[in-house]
Design a protein around this motif. Sequence first.
Motif, PDB file in Angstrom:
ATOM      1  N   GLU A 199       0.223   9.983   2.965  1.00 29.80           N
ATOM      2  CA  GLU A 199       0.504   8.645   3.008  1.00 29.80           C
ATOM      3  C   GLU A 199       2.305   8.203   2.892  1.00 29.80           C
ATOM      4  O   GLU A 199       2.637   7.456   3.552  1.00 29.80           O
ATOM      5  CB  GLU A 199      -0.278   7.756   1.866  1.00 29.80           C
TER       6      GLU A 199
ATOM      7  N   GLY B  66      -5.887   1.511  -7.594  1.00 24.24           N
ATOM      8  CA  GLY B  66      -5.412   0.957  -6.288  1.00 24.24           C
ATOM      9  C   GLY B  66      -3.742   0.471  -6.477  1.00 24.24           C
ATOM     10  O   GLY B  66      -3.103   0.400  -5.539  1.00 24.24           O
TER      11      GLY B  66
ATOM     12  N   GLY C  91      -1.481   2.772  -4.975  1.00 25.04           N
ATOM     13  CA  GLY C  91      -1.788   3.099  -3.675  1.00 25.04           C
ATOM     14  C   GLY C  91      -0.552   3.599  -2.797  1.00 25.04           C
ATOM     15  O   GLY C  91      -0.745   4.379  -1.843  1.00 25.04           O
TER      16      GLY C  91
ATOM     17  N   SER D  10      -0.999  -1.697  -4.163  1.00 25.28           N
ATOM     18  CA  SER D  10       0.093  -1.266  -3.223  1.00 25.28           C
ATOM     19  C   SER D  10      -0.457  -0.286  -2.347  1.00 25.28           C
ATOM     20  O   SER D  10      -1.588   0.169  -2.497  1.00 25.28           O
ATOM     21  CB  SER D  10       1.295  -0.595  -3.926  1.00 25.28           C
ATOM     22  N   GLN D  11       0.330  -0.374  -0.968  1.00 25.69           N
ATOM     23  CA  GLN D  11      -0.262   0.497   0.001  1.00 25.69           C
ATOM     24  C   GLN D  11       0.752   1.527   0.593  1.00 25.69           C
ATOM     25  O   GLN D  11       1.797   1.245   0.323  1.00 25.69           O
ATOM     26  CB  GLN D  11      -0.596  -0.340   1.222  1.00 25.69           C
TER      27      GLN D  11
END
Lengths: 473, 473
Positions: free
Chosen positions: A8, A45, A48, A90-91
């Motif tokens: 990611e 998460g 993330g 967060s992503q």
Amino acid sequence: MSAGHSVETAQLPSDFIDAMRSMVGSSNFKQGSAVDTVDHGVTAGNLGAAAIVFPESSEQIAAIVKCANAHGVSIVTHGGRTGLVGGALSQPGQIIVSTARLNRIVQFSAVERVAVVEAGVTLQALQEAIVDHGLEPGIDLPSRGSATIGGMVSTNAGGISAFRYGVMRHRVLGLEAVLPDGSIYSDLTRVVKNAAGYDLKHLFIGAEGTLGIVTRVAVKLEPSPTSVATALFGLPSVEAALEATRLALAAQYGHLRAAEAIWHSFFKLTSEEHAWSASDYKADCPVNLLLSLGGADEEQLQHELGRLYEMLAGTYEDISAVLASSQAQQSQLWRLREDTDLIYRRHAAAPSFDVSVPLSEIDAYVHRCMSELRELDPSLDPYLFGHIADGNLHIVLNAASSDLSMEQSASVERIIYRDIAKIGGSFSAEHGIGSKRIHSLKMTSDPVKLALMQKIKGQLDGMKTFNPGKVTG
Amino acid sequence: MSAGHSVETAQLPSDFIDAMRSMVGSSNFKQGSAVDTVDHGVTAGNLGAAAIVFPESSEQIAAIVKCANAHGVSIVTHGGRTGLVGGALSQPGQIIVSTARLNRIVQFSAVERVAVVEAGVTLQALQEAIVDHGLEPGIDLPSRGSATIGGMVSTNAGGISAFRYGVMRHRVLGLEAVLPDGSIYSDLTRVVKNAAGYDLKHLFIGAEGTLGIVTRVAVKLEPSPTSVATALFGLPSVEAALEATRLALAAQYGHLRAAEAIWHSFFKLTSEEHAWSASDYKADCPVNLLLSLGGADEEQLQHELGRLYEMLAGTYEDISAVLASSQAQQSQLWRLREDTDLIYRRHAAAPSFDVSVPLSEIDAYVHRCMSELRELDPSLDPYLFGHIADGNLHIVLNAASSDLSMEQSASVERIIYRDIAKIGGSFSAEHGIGSKRIHSLKMTSDPVKLALMQKIKGQLDGMKTFNPGKVTG
């Protein structure tokens, strides 16, 4: 998880990562599996993004923001990660800015009763720094060891003393924040009276990191009492609890520090778990009220609690009370109110609600909700407790979140939030909006307010660099 | 004056005037000489527009705003016209919107300790409506009979209890305001805990009518004590006054209601005028401190003031005190602090300043200012008094404004405002910016804050319909 992170993280441009490293030093930038050593707080998460930068100054944060803008990278700011509504999620492709290294108490004056602290100072660190001066921050939370002042400002934290000292917004005299364009808004006044133009610091308080990154805060402090006395009152009704609170606010000796109501089902849960009982205390009463008075002399405070009890007994039948006669007994009483973890151990991820209800509306509101919830499902008997002096009620279902269908969950929410704005309350008292409550915010708020929120967000952060997808959606 | 008005009013379009009349009824629109029956308040310039509309509801105000926008007419909103910095000045071609008919107390609950009032309710009317319930608004001002709640919100009023209950901003739980586009922002929550999105009501609080017209306010109320005791302490220094305040804040019985410092030259003025003296009171001390404690029992409060005095006497030499033993004596002591009119009777339009200084900086600040002012002109010996528990000092020159050249006036201002932001204070504590202090705001404020103010003003009121030329210039 760490393998996933590595993949990611690849979404962050490599020259951005290089820039972060050179700004803060390699050891203060973590990505991929290195992030696994960081405590994710309430939910995994939160981490993330799998990329965290640990700046040490407002200037470094300003530089990070400018760099993020240049690379089209968005930022999620983290304090203690104790938030309950997904404000810190967060992503991949985002960068987390942690305030952990902004942990200095910059200035403190006992004469002024003001402390200027960096955003990453925990509430407990501030409390410990000032306690020997007979001062306290005027706000307290069970998560004091992790919750940071910056996070508390960004979420406008509440707690048990809000009826007296206000919420976090009311504790902030001055504030410094980095804006979405990387400029630094600096208003570190240390005075309560300031009518020098628009007081724009309030835009950043409670905005959950969507309008600015709070970097420094001037906090108003309060004298702390040398003694505290606590009693638990067993009462027949909400009305009696409100009358007890009113009498306690007008105490002839000392001042009210806390008025916490515990309705029967939650009281049963905690008192049984901790095998608490007291002779003559009617443990099956509808409402239990924990009252703490602060002042100079413990004996006189206890006497005052006794006087309040006598006054109440003149008005209401079926009341009982227990007075804590030691610090240990006070702690035991508080545990009956504060051991909310018990609920979640029995009911995994039990849906919980955090509403504010004007005091004169509490009784009708609670009756309506409870009756409609029982109608929805006769097994529902929610745990109910809260800060009755300011109307902040916590409602937690006696059901795991997985026990409820999507439809049932939506019905529960409708029941609890219906008319809450109309009666002058708030559907989110102290937990904020984050990512979880955006739908409810839209459902319950004035459209003019919602439109203005969008305008302000658009103007300050048109590129949606700060915490996108939170609060304003 | 009336002839002038008629001519000037001609600048308002006649169809706009017709629309106003049909909206509110002929008797609620005044222009030209009819305006002369209206009290102009602090300055005649407030009524410069010579056209006033008196709406009776938020909806009427919204309609007026839309109509004004359509005709390119700008609006100056008036409350009690007690402001001191020209925030209510109006000019020919503008329309004044008076909130005088918005004078209803919409909702009041003693259980909630909240009142919802229309903007034109005076502070005194609110005080009188709640006093029998043992409540007070937590804010008080000498101009209580004229000052309106809407005006106090718009100027973020201060007063003597700010150290304890905050300024007006902290008294507002909810608010309704008409925006520059004629929409109504409605957030009349009656709870202190509200984390439901950006708290945009703070944009309208302290904006002096440049961003919204405040129409309704939910005000937090406080229990008022049944007894008050007051003493005047004669002290050798600011340090002693701050120590006395600290001791009073930690009172063992009762709570501090007011801590007002009166430096020597102002004390001399008022005590001589009112022929006040008390045996053993050292009237020539540098700082006089008026302390009021509130609580249940007057005798115990007086005893506590005596105890504070004994503690101070253990630390400082050359102190003296007088304890008021009756309500009349308390009033006499308060007159020594509050009869500021005396100054202006001696020195017409004496330049006055209203600054906030962090408590630990007061002594150095006062010394620097006084010494530099004397350097500028040896005859300058300003009157100095203020709310020492929150650092709000009022400085009034012992000179008529006409005695000073433009250059001298500018020098005085430079001396008083220099470094005030740097030391964590505010150059405008409770009087606001209005039209008089715009230059000083620009001189003393963070450029990032100033730019953001302009952006917000531009976004909410791009056409400059609301109070143009005030606050943001």
